[in-house]
Design an enzyme around this catalytic site. Structure first.
Site, short mmCIF file in Angstrom:
data_model
loop_
_atom_site.label_atom_id
_atom_site.label_comp_id
_atom_site.label_asym_id
_atom_site.label_seq_id
_atom_site.Cartn_x
_atom_site.Cartn_y
_atom_site.Cartn_z
N GLY A 32 9.57 -4.22 -8.41
CA GLY A 32 10.44 -3.12 -8.80
C GLY A 32 11.90 -3.41 -8.53
O GLY A 32 12.24 -4.08 -7.56
N GLY A 70 0.81 -1.21 0.00
CA GLY A 70 0.00 0.00 0.00
C GLY A 70 0.85 1.26 0.00
O GLY A 70 2.03 1.24 -0.33
N SER A 80 7.36 4.45 -0.61
CA SER A 80 6.28 4.81 0.30
C SER A 80 6.80 5.54 1.53
O SER A 80 6.08 6.31 2.17
CB SER A 80 5.52 3.55 0.73
OG SER A 80 4.99 2.89 -0.40
N HIS A 108 2.43 4.71 -5.07
CA HIS A 108 2.97 5.86 -5.80
C HIS A 108 3.19 5.44 -7.24
O HIS A 108 2.83 4.32 -7.64
CB HIS A 108 4.26 6.36 -5.14
CG HIS A 108 5.27 5.29 -4.89
ND1 HIS A 108 5.94 4.63 -5.90
CD2 HIS A 108 5.72 4.74 -3.73
CE1 HIS A 108 6.77 3.75 -5.38
NE2 HIS A 108 6.65 3.78 -4.06
N GLU A 109 3.78 6.32 -8.02
CA GLU A 109 3.94 6.07 -9.46
C GLU A 109 4.76 4.81 -9.73
O GLU A 109 4.55 4.13 -10.74
CB GLU A 109 4.60 7.29 -10.12
CG GLU A 109 4.72 7.20 -11.63
CD GLU A 109 3.40 6.99 -12.35
OE1 GLU A 109 3.40 6.31 -13.40
OE2 GLU A 109 2.35 7.50 -11.87
N HIS A 133 4.65 1.94 -8.04
CA HIS A 133 3.71 0.82 -8.00
C HIS A 133 2.81 0.81 -9.25
O HIS A 133 2.54 -0.25 -9.83
CB HIS A 133 2.80 0.92 -6.77
CG HIS A 133 3.52 0.82 -5.46
ND1 HIS A 133 3.67 1.91 -4.64
CD2 HIS A 133 4.12 -0.22 -4.84
CE1 HIS A 133 4.33 1.53 -3.54
NE2 HIS A 133 4.61 0.26 -3.65
#
Length: 279
Positions: free
Chosen positions: A148, A32, A187, A35-36, A38
């Site tokens: 990522g 959770g 995050s 942001h961009e 994810h």
């Protein structure tokens, strides 16, 4: 709004229906506070799979610091609005007892690539990652999992996990998404003060300069020492490590013929930041 499922049974029933129609499933595991970075994973999954599941689960088993777990940002409503822009097919946001029911006693424990760097600094962290990823792959019936490269060591852990345990999931590593000033999106960045945020990009700049020096023939240790000093002068409270490692095994490497990765972790403003780049 994107549907949100809370139980394994509901997720499994949905996934089985998709599989029965021959559809491929991509899963994007997250904790959770999206942001961009994810969203870039979800968009990649959207392009490559018939169906996309994004999981939102703050996994207690990968936190060795209870205070860090407590402080981890949670923003499910905002996350759901962001995911609707991709769009993903479903969000799986289970309570802890769906993932770790009463009596849960199994841990996926890894050696090798999981031991150095983050594994050393955060004992038990990668056991928690490996356990929850194994469970999420099984719950979602995923064909592909998207991760990522910002968490490079985690990506290598998951790649080794699926290889060693014959998990029938293709692991896709996606490029790190950065702010305009180079700071890797995370995050945790929202916990930085304005002053800390202004200094944070020095981490990426310092390791990039060190990598450039090494490619130019400078001694590895000297370049790394200079990077650490640059960060300290910029106001970083502590540089936990800057290491040049074999990109796959994460073992120390002075062999420029093999792909290598420079990985770093440092504290600024009371927030721990990590980053990595190829060398």
């Amino acid at each position: 709004m994107t549907p949100i499922l809370r139980t394994v049974a509901d997720l499994r029933a949905l996934a089985r229906g998709w599989k029965a129609k021959g559809e491929t499933i991509g899963v994007v595991p997250t904790m959770g506070a999206l942001h961009e970075g994810h969203l870039s994973l979800a968009r990649r999954a959207r392009k490559e799979c018939d169906r996309v599941i994004t999981t939102i689960f703050v996994n207690p088993k990968q936190f060795n610091n209870p205070d860090d777990l407590k402080k981890y940002p949670r923003s499910e409503d905002a996350d759901a609005r962001l995911l609707a822009t991709v769009p993903v097919d479903v969000i799986f946001a289970p309570p802890v007892d769906q993932v770790y029911p009463d009596g849960f006693i199994t841990t996926v424990s890894m050696a090798g690539v999981a031991q150095p760097l983050e594994g050393h600094m955060r004992p038990g962290h990668f056991d928690g990652v490996a356990t929850v990823v194994t469970k999420l792959f099984g719950m979602s019936l995923a064909d592909r999992g998207y991760f990522g490269q910002k968490d490079w060591q985690q990506l290598q852990v998951v790649l080794r996990l699926v290889r060693d345990l014959n998990v029938p999931v293709e692991v896709v590593g996606c490029e790190t998404i950065r702010e305009a000033d180079g700071l890797a999106m995370s995050s945790r960045n929202i916990r930085l003060t304005a002053a800390g945020r202004a200094k944070a990009p020095v981490l990426y700049a310092a390791i990039t300069a060190a990598a450039t020096d090494i490619r130019s023939g400078h001694a590895d240790r000297m370049a790394i020492r200079e990077a650490a000093e640059t960060m300290r002068k910029a106001g970083f409270e502590r540089v936990e490590y800057i290491e040049l490692r074999d990109a796959e095994t994460l073992m120390p490497s002075d062999d420029p013929r093999r792909p290598r990765r420079m990985l770093a972790a440092a504290w600024i403003d009371g927030v721990r930041l990590i980053d990595n780049i190829p060398v």
